[in-house]
Scaffold this motif. Sequence first.
Motif, short mmCIF file in Angstrom:
data_model
loop_
_atom_site.label_atom_id
_atom_site.label_comp_id
_atom_site.label_asym_id
_atom_site.label_seq_id
_atom_site.Cartn_x
_atom_site.Cartn_y
_atom_site.Cartn_z
N GLY A 603 -52.62 -9.84 4.43
CA GLY A 603 -51.32 -9.27 4.10
C GLY A 603 -51.23 -8.70 2.71
N SER A 604 -52.30 -8.83 1.90
CA SER A 604 -52.29 -8.26 0.55
C SER A 604 -52.91 -6.86 0.58
CB SER A 604 -53.09 -9.15 -0.40
OG SER A 604 -53.38 -8.47 -1.60
N PRO A 605 -52.14 -5.79 0.35
CA PRO A 605 -52.71 -4.44 0.37
C PRO A 605 -53.84 -4.27 -0.63
CG PRO A 605 -50.32 -4.34 0.39
CD PRO A 605 -50.67 -5.77 0.12
N LYS A 606 -53.75 -4.93 -1.79
CA LYS A 606 -54.81 -4.79 -2.80
C LYS A 606 -56.11 -5.40 -2.31
CE LYS A 606 -55.91 -5.54 -7.65
NZ LYS A 606 -57.32 -5.74 -7.35
N GLN A 607 -56.02 -6.65 -1.81
CA GLN A 607 -57.25 -7.30 -1.34
C GLN A 607 -57.84 -6.55 -0.14
OE1 GLN A 607 -57.19 -11.60 -0.88
NE2 GLN A 607 -55.46 -11.77 -2.33
N LEU A 608 -56.99 -6.08 0.77
CA LEU A 608 -57.48 -5.36 1.95
C LEU A 608 -58.15 -4.06 1.52
CD1 LEU A 608 -57.71 -4.97 5.02
CD2 LEU A 608 -55.40 -3.95 4.98
N GLY A 609 -57.54 -3.32 0.60
CA GLY A 609 -58.13 -2.06 0.13
C GLY A 609 -59.46 -2.26 -0.53
N ASP A 610 -59.56 -3.29 -1.37
CA ASP A 610 -60.84 -3.57 -2.05
C ASP A 610 -61.93 -3.88 -1.03
OD1 ASP A 610 -59.58 -3.15 -4.45
OD2 ASP A 610 -59.32 -5.29 -4.92
N VAL A 611 -61.60 -4.66 0.00
CA VAL A 611 -62.59 -5.02 1.01
C VAL A 611 -63.02 -3.78 1.80
CG1 VAL A 611 -62.96 -6.30 3.16
CG2 VAL A 611 -61.88 -7.44 1.21
N LYS A 625 -50.78 5.33 -8.13
CA LYS A 625 -50.54 5.18 -9.56
C LYS A 625 -50.79 3.75 -10.03
CE LYS A 625 -47.09 8.87 -9.80
NZ LYS A 625 -45.68 9.22 -10.12
N SER A 626 -50.65 2.80 -9.11
CA SER A 626 -50.86 1.39 -9.48
C SER A 626 -52.33 1.05 -9.63
CB SER A 626 -50.24 0.48 -8.43
OG SER A 626 -50.90 0.65 -7.18
N GLY A 627 -53.21 1.96 -9.18
CA GLY A 627 -54.64 1.71 -9.28
C GLY A 627 -55.22 1.00 -8.07
N GLN A 628 -54.40 0.75 -7.04
CA GLN A 628 -54.92 0.10 -5.84
C GLN A 628 -54.97 1.08 -4.68
OE1 GLN A 628 -52.00 -3.10 -5.37
NE2 GLN A 628 -51.23 -2.13 -3.51
N TYR A 629 -55.86 0.79 -3.74
CA TYR A 629 -56.04 1.66 -2.58
C TYR A 629 -54.82 1.59 -1.65
CZ TYR A 629 -61.05 2.02 -3.66
OH TYR A 629 -62.26 2.27 -4.26
N SER A 630 -54.51 2.74 -1.03
CA SER A 630 -53.48 2.77 0.01
C SER A 630 -54.08 2.23 1.30
CB SER A 630 -52.98 4.19 0.23
OG SER A 630 -52.14 4.25 1.36
N THR A 631 -53.33 1.35 1.97
CA THR A 631 -53.77 0.82 3.28
C THR A 631 -52.63 0.95 4.28
OG1 THR A 631 -53.10 -1.42 2.63
CG2 THR A 631 -55.41 -0.81 2.25
N ASP A 632 -51.89 2.08 4.19
CA ASP A 632 -50.78 2.24 5.11
C ASP A 632 -51.29 2.50 6.52
OD1 ASP A 632 -51.57 4.92 5.24
OD2 ASP A 632 -50.00 5.61 3.87
N GLN A 633 -50.37 2.61 7.47
CA GLN A 633 -50.75 2.71 8.87
C GLN A 633 -51.57 3.96 9.15
OE1 GLN A 633 -47.88 1.47 11.69
NE2 GLN A 633 -48.60 2.80 13.33
N ALA A 634 -51.22 5.07 8.51
CA ALA A 634 -51.97 6.31 8.75
C ALA A 634 -53.43 6.16 8.34
CB ALA A 634 -51.30 7.46 7.99
N ILE A 635 -53.67 5.51 7.19
CA ILE A 635 -55.04 5.30 6.73
C ILE A 635 -55.80 4.43 7.72
CG2 ILE A 635 -56.41 4.15 4.94
CD1 ILE A 635 -55.35 6.76 3.95
N LEU A 636 -55.17 3.35 8.16
CA LEU A 636 -55.85 2.45 9.08
C LEU A 636 -56.10 3.11 10.43
CD1 LEU A 636 -54.00 -0.93 8.33
CD2 LEU A 636 -56.27 -0.23 7.58
N GLU A 637 -55.14 3.93 10.91
CA GLU A 637 -55.35 4.63 12.18
C GLU A 637 -56.49 5.63 12.07
OE1 GLU A 637 -51.55 6.28 13.07
OE2 GLU A 637 -50.82 4.47 14.10
N THR A 638 -56.61 6.28 10.92
CA THR A 638 -57.73 7.21 10.70
C THR A 638 -59.06 6.47 10.76
OG1 THR A 638 -56.35 8.67 9.36
CG2 THR A 638 -58.75 8.87 9.12
#
Length: 952
Positions: A603-611, A625-638
Motif C-alpha cells: 500500500g506504500s506507493p514509494k516502496q512499490l515504485g522502488d521495487v 516532484k516528490s522524487g518518487q515513482y508514480s504507481t497509479d492505475q494507468a501505470i500498473l495497467e500498462t
Amino acid sequence: MADKQHLYLVDGSAYIFRAYHRLPPLTNPAGTPVGAVYGYTTMLWKLADDLDKADGPTHLAVILDKGSTSFRNVLYDQYKANRPPPPEDLVPQFPLIRDATRAFSLPCIEEDDLEADDLIASYAREATRRGWDVTIVSSDKDLMQLVGRCSEPHDGIEGGCIDMLDTMKNQRIDIPEVVEKFGVPPELVGDVLALMGDSVDNIPGIYGIGPKTASKLIQDHGSLAAALDAAPEMKAGKLRERLIEGRAMAELSRTLVQLKEDCELPIPLDDMKLEGVPPEPLAAFLSEHGFTSLLKRLDGGKGSPERPTQLNPAKAQTAGAPAAPEGNRQPVPEMPPVDRSAYECVTSLERLVHWIERAFAARIVAIDTETSSLDAMKAELAGISLALGPNDACYIPLGHGGSDMFAERPVQVERQAAYDALRPLLESDAVLKIGQNIKYDISILSRCAKIDVAPIDDTMIISFALDAGRSLDGIGGGHGMDELSTRHLGHTTLTFKDICGTGKKAIPFGEVPLDKATQYAAEDADVTWRLWKHLKPRLATERGTQVYERVDRPLIPVVAQMERHGIKVDRQQLARLSEEFATEIARIEREVWDCCGIEFTIGSPKQLGDVLFDKLGYKGGRKGKSGQYSTDQAILETLAGQGAEVATKVLEWRQLSKLKSTYTDALQAAINPDTGRVHTSYSLVGAQTGRLSSTDPNLQNIPIRTEIGRQIREAFVAEEGNVLLAADYSQIELRLAAHMANVPQLKEAFSAGEDIHSRTASEMFGTVDRDTRARAKTVNFAILYGISRWGLGGRLGIEADEAQAIIDTYFQRFPGIQQYIHTTLESVREKGYSETLFGRKTWFPRINSKNPNERSGSERAAINAPIQGTSADIIKRAMARMMPALQEAELGHVRMLLQVHDELVFELPEGDVDAARPVIERVMAEAAQPAVILDVPLGIDIGTGRSWGAAH
C-alpha cells in the motif's frame, strides 16, 4: 340531484398564490405570463374532479378579491399596509384567472369595496337560511368564525350548516378542528384574533399578547368584552397594563376581523347550480394559452390533470435567447450590506408567531436549520433560522445548552410549541420556502418535527442549473453557500469553524452562545434569500427554467424521501465477505512478495515504485516532484499489458482492499442503529453532467459485472415478506446517441429490438462472433467518450494506428456520430457550454485552452456531456413521476430506495410485484415525454429477488 342542496364556495384568492409559487414562470404563445393561470386551472380541475368522486356539491362558485382595498381601510388606514405588492409577472395573470374560472362555466364573483371573505360569509348565511349545507374551500383562519354555524329551522325548512375544506391537507374543518387550533369554539375565534392581532393583514391587536394568551383570556372570561372589562381587577403586571392600554386597539381589531354577512348578493344562489362543464369554452381557453397537456386530457375525457409535464414552450426561452455574459457580470439586486447586528434571536412564542405572520404576508421565506451533525438521519435539531429580506432575519434556538445535564439552558421556545407554530407556515402552499441545499433541511424537519416542507426553491440547485462546471472570476465553480456568497454577493460569511472552533476545542453548535449562534444561523438564511433574489431571475433570461422546474426541483423531496427510507443490509453477510476478502488479500500479498523476492508494504506507493522500477527494472517509470515513482492505475495497467504478473496482482490487491474498506467494512459501520438500514446521501450537484452522486456510503462504485460486486449486492436485502425490484435502463446512452446523432442503422436496430453490439460488429467487421461483438461493444462506448487512438488501442490491446483505422471505419459506417462530435465541439468552443435535450448546460471553461492536455480533456468531456446529461435528466424525471404513478395505481406503499447510474431499486411486498412492474416500466419508458420525443424506444430491464444481487 341530492335531496339537500350543498353549496361549495371556493376562496379563489388563496388558490392564486398557491399556484403562483408552485409552478415556474411559464408564458403562453402570446408571451404573457401564465404559470399561475396554469396552476390555478389544474387546481380547480382537480377540485371539481375530487368533489365529483365524493359527495359532490349541487352548487359551486369561486369568490375572488377584486382589489387591494375595502371598507376596512376607511376604518383603519393601516389595514393590510404591510402586504407587498403582487409580483410583476402575476399582475397580468389576474384577469386570465377570472377567464379560467368562467371557462369552467362557473360563477366568478367579486365586488368593489368588499373582500372575498365578506362575500363568502354573506352567501353562506343566505344558503344556510334556505336550508342548504355550505362548504367553504379554504384554510383561512378568518373564515373559521363561520364553521359550525347552523340556521334554525323555519317555515318548515330544516336549517343548513357550514364547514370548511382544506384542499392542501385534504382535511375537513369542523368545530373540533377549530377548537383544537384556537382553544375556543368558532363563534369566539374573532375575539381571539382581536387580542392577538394579525401581521398578515396588519390588524394591530394588543402588543405582547400572542395566540396562547389570547385563547386563555377568552376561555377564562367568555368574550373579548368581558376580558377587557375584567382587566382593571387583574393582578398587577404587564398583561393587565396591556389590556387596559390596548383596549381601543382590541375593539378596533374586533371590528376589522368581523365578517360582513349582509352584503348584496351579485349572483343569485340558484345561478350557481352545477350542471356539468360544457367542453367548448374550456377547450377554447386551454388552446388559446397553449395548455396542450390539459387539452389532451380534456379530449381524452380523463379526470383531473396532474402537475404539467409540458406547456407550449415559453417565448422567453426560445433558442435564440442570449446566453449569460462570460464571467457572470449580471448586476446584483440593490441590497444593503450584511448587518449581523440586525438579526433577532427569537426566544418567546409570541415573537415566533410575529415572524410567522410576517412570513405569511411576505409569501416567500428563506429557511435554514442548525443541527448537531451532517447526517440527516442522526442529527438533533439545534435551531431554525428565517429570513424575509436583507438583514431581516431571525434565529429560533430550540436545543441550546451544555451537554452536562446540570448546565444552565438559555431561555428558548419550547420545542413542540415551536414545531406546532411553524408547521402551518412551512407546509403552506401559499408561501415559498427557499433553502440552500434544502434537501437536508426538509429531511431534518420531517424526521425531527414531522413537518413536510413545501413548496420549495433551492439556491444551490438553481446555481447548478445555471453554472455547472463554470469557473467565475477566479473564485471557482462550486455551489456551496460560502462560495456563492463570495462570488455573487461579494460577502464573506461566517464559517462553522469561526463559531464552533476546531480540533479538540471544538464544541457542538448547541453549546454556542445564542448571540454568536444567531449571527451565524440568521446570516445563512439572509444570504440564502439574497442569493435567490439574484439567481432566480437568471433562470428565465439564461434558459435554465425548463431543466430546473421540470427536472431538478421536483426531484428534491423525492431524493430526501429515498434517503430517509434507506436500505437494509445483512450485517452477517458483510462480515463473512470481510473475512473472505482479508484472507484473499493476504494470499495475493504473499504472491506479490514471491514475484518480487522481497517483503514490503504494497500500500506504500514509494516502496512499490522502488521495487518495480529500481529492483525489478521495469521500464516506463517516471518520478514526480516528490522524487518518487508514480504507481497509479494507468501505470500498473500498462505494465500488466506488457506481461508483468506482479502489476496484475497489485491491481487485484488494490481492488479487494478498496472493496473491503469501502464496502464490506464501512457498510457495517454505516448501519443506522435506530432503523437497522443504511442511508446513503445523494448530491444533486455532485457531477457536472447532472448525474446524482452518492456518499456516506458511496453506492455508485460497486463493480457491476464482477463476481465480487455481485457478492456485495447480495448483502443488500429486503425486509421479511418483501422483495427488491431493480429496474435498469438498457443501453440508454447508446439509444440517446442514436437519436441525437441521427444514426439510421442504430435507430433501426433499437426499434427492432436487435442486439446493438452485434449490429455494430456486422456493420464494421462484416461478421458477428464473440470476439467482434466484444470489440464492437468497446468501440460503441469508447467513441461516445471521445476516446483517442491511443486510448482505444490500449483498451483493445492493439497499436494506435490500428485503433485509428477502427475509428475511421466506425465514422464511415456511422457518419452521424462523427457529425455529432464535430457539431458538439464547434458549439461548445463558441458558447462555452454543452446542452442536454432538456436544456441542461455544462460549462467547459478550458475548451479553448492553449494547454493541449486541458483542451483535449475538455473536448472528451464535452462530447459525452449532452448524452450522459440527457440520460441523467430522463431518470430524474422518472423518479419525480414514480410515486404519483404508484399512488394512482394504489401502490403508494412501494418504496423507491436507490438510484445507481441508470438503475432504480424498489422495495415492495412480494405479492405486489405483478401490479407494480408495469407501472414502473411505463413511467421509466415515458420519462422523456412529452418534452422530448425520442426516435428510439427506451428499454427497461426489470428483475426481482430477496437481495439486490438476486434482482439482477
